[in-house]
Write an enzyme that holds these catalytic residues in place. Structure first.
Site, PDB file in Angstrom:
ATOM      1  N   TYR A  72       0.828  -1.211   0.000  1.00 47.04           N
ATOM      2  CA  TYR A  72       0.000   0.000   0.000  1.00 47.04           C
ATOM      3  C   TYR A  72       0.857   1.254   0.000  1.00 47.04           C
ATOM      4  CZ  TYR A  72      -3.807   3.200   0.892  1.00 47.04           C
ATOM      5  OH  TYR A  72      -4.709   4.220   0.779  1.00 47.04           O
ATOM      6  N   PHE A 124      -5.210  21.038 -24.232  1.00 48.94           N
ATOM      7  CA  PHE A 124      -5.918  19.793 -24.533  1.00 48.94           C
ATOM      8  C   PHE A 124      -7.320  19.860 -23.911  1.00 48.94           C
ATOM      9  CE2 PHE A 124      -6.803  15.262 -23.476  1.00 48.94           C
ATOM     10  CZ  PHE A 124      -6.884  14.806 -24.770  1.00 48.94           C
ATOM     11  N   ASP A 125      -8.273  19.087 -24.438  1.00 52.33           N
ATOM     12  CA  ASP A 125      -9.665  19.249 -23.989  1.00 52.33           C
ATOM     13  C   ASP A 125      -9.863  19.044 -22.486  1.00 52.33           C
ATOM     14  OD1 ASP A 125      -9.162  16.577 -24.463  1.00 52.33           O
ATOM     15  OD2 ASP A 125     -11.134  16.106 -25.227  1.00 52.33           O
ATOM     16  N   ASP A 214       2.587  20.164 -20.114  1.00 54.11           N
ATOM     17  CA  ASP A 214       1.666  19.066 -20.377  1.00 54.11           C
ATOM     18  C   ASP A 214       2.428  18.118 -21.293  1.00 54.11           C
ATOM     19  OD1 ASP A 214      -0.299  17.345 -21.154  1.00 54.11           O
ATOM     20  OD2 ASP A 214      -1.793  18.873 -21.603  1.00 54.11           O
ATOM     21  N   ALA A 216       2.334  14.750 -22.337  1.00 57.64           N
ATOM     22  CA  ALA A 216       1.890  13.462 -22.887  1.00 57.64           C
ATOM     23  C   ALA A 216       2.832  12.927 -23.973  1.00 57.64           C
ATOM     24  CB  ALA A 216       0.469  13.606 -23.433  1.00 57.64           C
ATOM     25  N   LYS A 257       0.367   7.798 -23.304  1.00 53.59           N
ATOM     26  CA  LYS A 257       0.950   8.198 -24.584  1.00 53.59           C
ATOM     27  C   LYS A 257       2.416   7.752 -24.618  1.00 53.59           C
ATOM     28  CE  LYS A 257      -2.958  10.644 -24.609  1.00 53.59           C
ATOM     29  NZ  LYS A 257      -3.067  11.863 -23.816  1.00 53.59           N
ATOM     30  N   HIS A 449     -18.069  15.967 -26.537  1.00 53.59           N
ATOM     31  CA  HIS A 449     -17.820  15.066 -27.674  1.00 53.59           C
ATOM     32  C   HIS A 449     -17.874  13.587 -27.312  1.00 53.59           C
ATOM     33  CE1 HIS A 449     -13.989  15.828 -25.743  1.00 53.59           C
ATOM     34  NE2 HIS A 449     -13.497  14.749 -26.315  1.00 53.59           N
TER      35      HIS A 449
END
Ligand SMILES: *Cc1c(COP(=O)(O)O)cnc(C)c1O
Length: 457
Positions: A72, A124-125, A214, A216, A257, A449
């Protein structure tokens, strides 16, 4: 004779595919309300919906999973991940999360307040959603080069320093950080140059504004720097990555990604106070700070994936495949965001379905046509994804309207991509007959979307 290029890996495990009939697809798409997110995966022949979490793990990643420590707290798997991120990105504080948007949620819960302004090179969305959901403003500061899909420039994902400076100077005290997305997914997987990364960090820091990368597709971005930016040809991908993060304050990462795993993410930062503050949101939402919603085995796989995918051959194999698909589209005259991006080809739907009015969502219509043609699932990155303006509630038709063909890592062969190109050509050849698009029957207030229900006009 010079030997031809070939993949830097071979295939050990395969998964059968099934082609459907046009009649089946007509029925399935109607049942899915003309939204390909609502299809069942088994109704899809070639799935280019996303490159996120859809890659094929290597034998090394699978074997690392067997060594997962499921304790854990303080699992060895966490320390493997932590030391790998420290070595690759050069940031000391590492917090796992269950995926990239969870990293955003945890960090932004700490940093973003109502009325704040967060500039970025095309958020990004989910990033935009996490900002606007907190009643703050996400302002796009991408270079205007990105708006012209036919213009060939090497670093179309760059930040416009003029636009950024305007936002910073007009909103002093209201900018908690700037989001620098590498590669810039929204404008077509386009890279950001090292010079632009350094200049962006320098400008932000002059205004006392931290930079959150960001990350990714950070490794794909490093590949493009090596291939396109003077002075980097002889540097390794790992050296380039370290330099990319040299001045950044933090990173949010979707490991689905460029770490080539099916699920996972993390926050990395050099700011101790951010790490301490983020713990308060990680623990209730994700889990204790040494697992953050991940299994020990998953953290092991991320650690191995980060190492593997920051090697040149792996990236060269991947990005060359995307470029071969682009070459096929060139042959057929199909317009896309040029040059080809790192993870995807973004077809310029406005230039393909010229008879479908904006209000009827050309790119969304093209995703339906491509699915009906050959069972290929692509993704709309356009007016549907843009959501409505939170203030006026109008659709946002100001950006690009594109069909994204995202290529999963190490999954499809060039033959599959030849089918994709041929199917798209068939749709392209009958584009004059496609005059009507789709209308919204039901939509969610945010990130619509994924769940929107449509009617064919
Ligand atoms: C995918 C992605 C995210 C979100 O990551 P998830 O793992 O899908 O939650 C954030 N930013 C960019 C640029 C992405 O491509």
């Amino acid at each position: 004779m010079e030997l031809p290029f070939a993949e830097s890996w071979k295939i050990k495990m395969v998964e059968p595919l099934r082609m459907s009939t046009r009649e089946e697809r007509e029925l399935w798409l109607r049942e899915a309300h003309y939204n390909v997110f609502q299809l069942k995966a088994e109704q899809v022949y070639i799935d280019l919906l996303t490159d996120s979490g859809t890659g094929a793990m290597s034998d090394r990643q699978w074997s690392a999973m067997m060594l997962g420590d499921e304790s854990y707290a303080g699992a060895t798997s966490f320390f493997k991940l932590e030391s790998t991120v420290r070595r690759i990105m050069g940031m000391d504080y590492v917090m796992p999360t269950h995926q990239g948007r969870a990293a955003e949620n945890v960090l932004f819960s700490l940093l973003v307040k109502e009325g704040d302004v967060v500039p970025g090179n095309a958020h990004f969305d989910t990033t935009k959603g996490h900002i606007e959901g907190r009643k703050a403003h996400a302002i796009d500061v991408t270079t205007d080069d990105a708006k012209d899909t036919q213009k060939e420039v090497p670093f179309k994902g760059n930040v416009s320093l003029e636009k950024l400076e305007k936002v910073l100077s007009e909103n002093k005290g209201r900018v908690p950080f700037m989001v620098l997305t590498v590669t810039n997914n929204t404008v077509g997987g386009q890279p950001v140059s090292m010079a632009n990364i350094h200049a962006t960090c320098e400008l932000c820091h002059r205004y006392d504004v931290p930079v959150v990368m960001d990350s990714a597709r950070f490794a794909e971005n490093a590949y493009f720097i090596k291939m396109r930016e003077p002075g980097f040809a002889d540097k390794s991908i790992k050296e380039i990555v370290l330099e990319m993060y040299r001045d950044a304050d933090a990173a949010t990462m979707s490991a689905k990604k460029d770490a080539i795993v099916n699920m996972g993410g993390f926050i990395a930062t050099r700011r101790k106070e951010w790490y301490e503050g983020a713990k308060l949101f990680c623990i209730p939402f994700e889990g204790y700070v040494t697992y953050g919603g991940l299994n020990g085995r998953d953290m092991n796989a991320i650690a191995v994936g980060l190492d593997e995918n920051t090697e040149f051959d792996m990236l060269d194999t991947r990005i060359r495949q995307v470029q071969r698909l682009a070459a096929m589209l060139d042959e057929y005259g199909i317009p896309y965001q040029r040059p080809a991006g790192g993870h995807a080809i973004f077809v310029d739907a406005d230039r393909v379905l010229t008879h479908v009015p904006k209000e009827e969502f050309p790119a969304q219509t093209l995703t339906c046509e491509l699915y009906l043609e050959a069972g290929i699932r692509a993704c709309e990155i356009g007016y549907m994804l843009a959501d409505r303006d939170p203030e006026t509630h109008e659709n946002r038709f100001g950006g690009l309207d594109m069909l994204r063909l995202a290529i999963p890592r190490r999954v499809y062969t060039d033959n599959h991509l030849a089918v994709v190109a041929a199917a798209l050509k068939n749709v392209y050849d009958r584009r004059e007959q496609i005059t009507r698009g789709v209308a919204i029957e039901w939509e969610a207030p945010l990130m619509r979307h994924f769940t929107v229900q449509l009617r064919r006009l």
